[in-house]
Design an enzyme around this catalytic site. Sequence first.
Site, PDB file in Angstrom:
ATOM      1  N   TYR A 138      13.977   5.501  -0.857  1.00  0.00           N
ATOM      2  CA  TYR A 138      14.571   7.602  -1.214  1.00  0.00           C
ATOM      3  C   TYR A 138      14.359   7.772   0.549  1.00  0.00           C
ATOM      4  O   TYR A 138      15.411   9.189   0.839  1.00  0.00           O
ATOM      5  CB  TYR A 138      12.836   7.721  -1.611  1.00  0.00           C
ATOM      6  CG  TYR A 138      12.884   9.555  -1.343  1.00  0.00           C
ATOM      7  CD1 TYR A 138      13.404  10.778  -1.766  1.00  0.00           C
ATOM      8  CD2 TYR A 138      11.809   9.281  -0.109  1.00  0.00           C
ATOM      9  CE1 TYR A 138      12.968  11.563  -1.457  1.00  0.00           C
ATOM     10  CE2 TYR A 138      11.839  10.918   0.167  1.00  0.00           C
ATOM     11  CZ  TYR A 138      12.475  11.645  -0.308  1.00  0.00           C
ATOM     12  OH  TYR A 138      11.816  13.261  -0.496  1.00  0.00           O
ATOM     13  N   TYR A 203      -7.431   3.615   1.090  1.00  0.00           N
ATOM     14  CA  TYR A 203      -6.617   2.439   0.886  1.00  0.00           C
ATOM     15  C   TYR A 203      -7.257   2.233   2.569  1.00  0.00           C
ATOM     16  O   TYR A 203      -5.728   2.945   3.526  1.00  0.00           O
ATOM     17  CB  TYR A 203      -5.092   2.765   0.274  1.00  0.00           C
ATOM     18  CG  TYR A 203      -5.187   3.313  -1.262  1.00  0.00           C
ATOM     19  CD1 TYR A 203      -5.578   1.268  -1.491  1.00  0.00           C
ATOM     20  CD2 TYR A 203      -4.931   3.852  -1.736  1.00  0.00           C
ATOM     21  CE1 TYR A 203      -4.694   1.935  -2.810  1.00  0.00           C
ATOM     22  CE2 TYR A 203      -4.427   3.940  -3.226  1.00  0.00           C
ATOM     23  CZ  TYR A 203      -5.072   2.498  -3.934  1.00  0.00           C
ATOM     24  OH  TYR A 203      -4.636   2.724  -5.140  1.00  0.00           O
TER      25      TYR A 203
END
Length: 319
Positions: A138, A203
């Site tokens: 990306y 996370y």
Amino acid sequence: MKLLVTGGAGYIGGVVVHQLVAAGHEVTVIDDLSSGYADVVPAGVEFHQMDVHDVAKVLTPDAGFDGVLHFAAKIEVGESVKYPERFWDTNVRGTLTLLDAVRAARVPRFIFSSTGSMYRATAEPSTEETEVAPQNPYAATKLMVDLMLAGEAAGHGLGAVTLRYFNAAGAVGHLGERHDPESHLIPIVLQVAAGKRDKLALYGDDYDTPDGTCVRDYIHVEDLASAHLLALDAIKPGRHEIYNLGNGNGFSNLEVIEAVRAVTGHPVPVELQARRPGDVVVGISSSAKARRELGWEPRRPDLHDIIRSAWEFYSARLG
């Protein structure tokens, strides 16, 4: 000005279209609605449901466009890793097709929607001179377009501006994030607060940051959009300029969670999980160049305000 906006039915593109119309510009939107929504486009704006590869049907030499603002792109990082060919096709080949039409129609102005995620992560705020090192397809596609724009400016006199966003967030009335699936932190935390998700996966809490969680630069989408109008006026023929857009402040994941709890008044259960490979620890923008050269100034930098606007949008959609 008469302006063509690709991807103008999306999150950021939609807010920009509304600001352009409010400023008195004549706007045409193309969007394939793969991730955008037709109800984002203001009443009275010419709209074509169309793939960016077919843009020459609208961007013709006799159409008289004064500029193009290019938002049409695939943006999900995880998808880009799994299916890079989709991103090369839409983000690179699609943009090349668009630039061919721009050149044929002699459109003098071009604004490109890009990303600050292409910079090599450092503890210091990223400037336009920070080393570029895309970590996924990306970001690599966005860099490829910058190389194209530099060539178009030098070879054909195009006046181009790349705006590298950091983390767009918040909402403006009925214009907000509607990604499916959602991958951005603030709307995900709001889904937890609304009871649409059981808990939030956090996370890692052992990073080298003040509270151990990752830090990001969140910028209100309304502030982000305003930079596009300023850039339209600042574009110079034969020049390709790059500007970072961010608040210049970092907010940790835990700060975002606490702000959502404060704004919504709802609990946000959190489940600590292991670090995710590739997560950037700190990502903050220096927007000094945009402030200096465009006269741009974020007017809604407060995290609680950003989250409150997103919560109002999300709550209204819940009915």
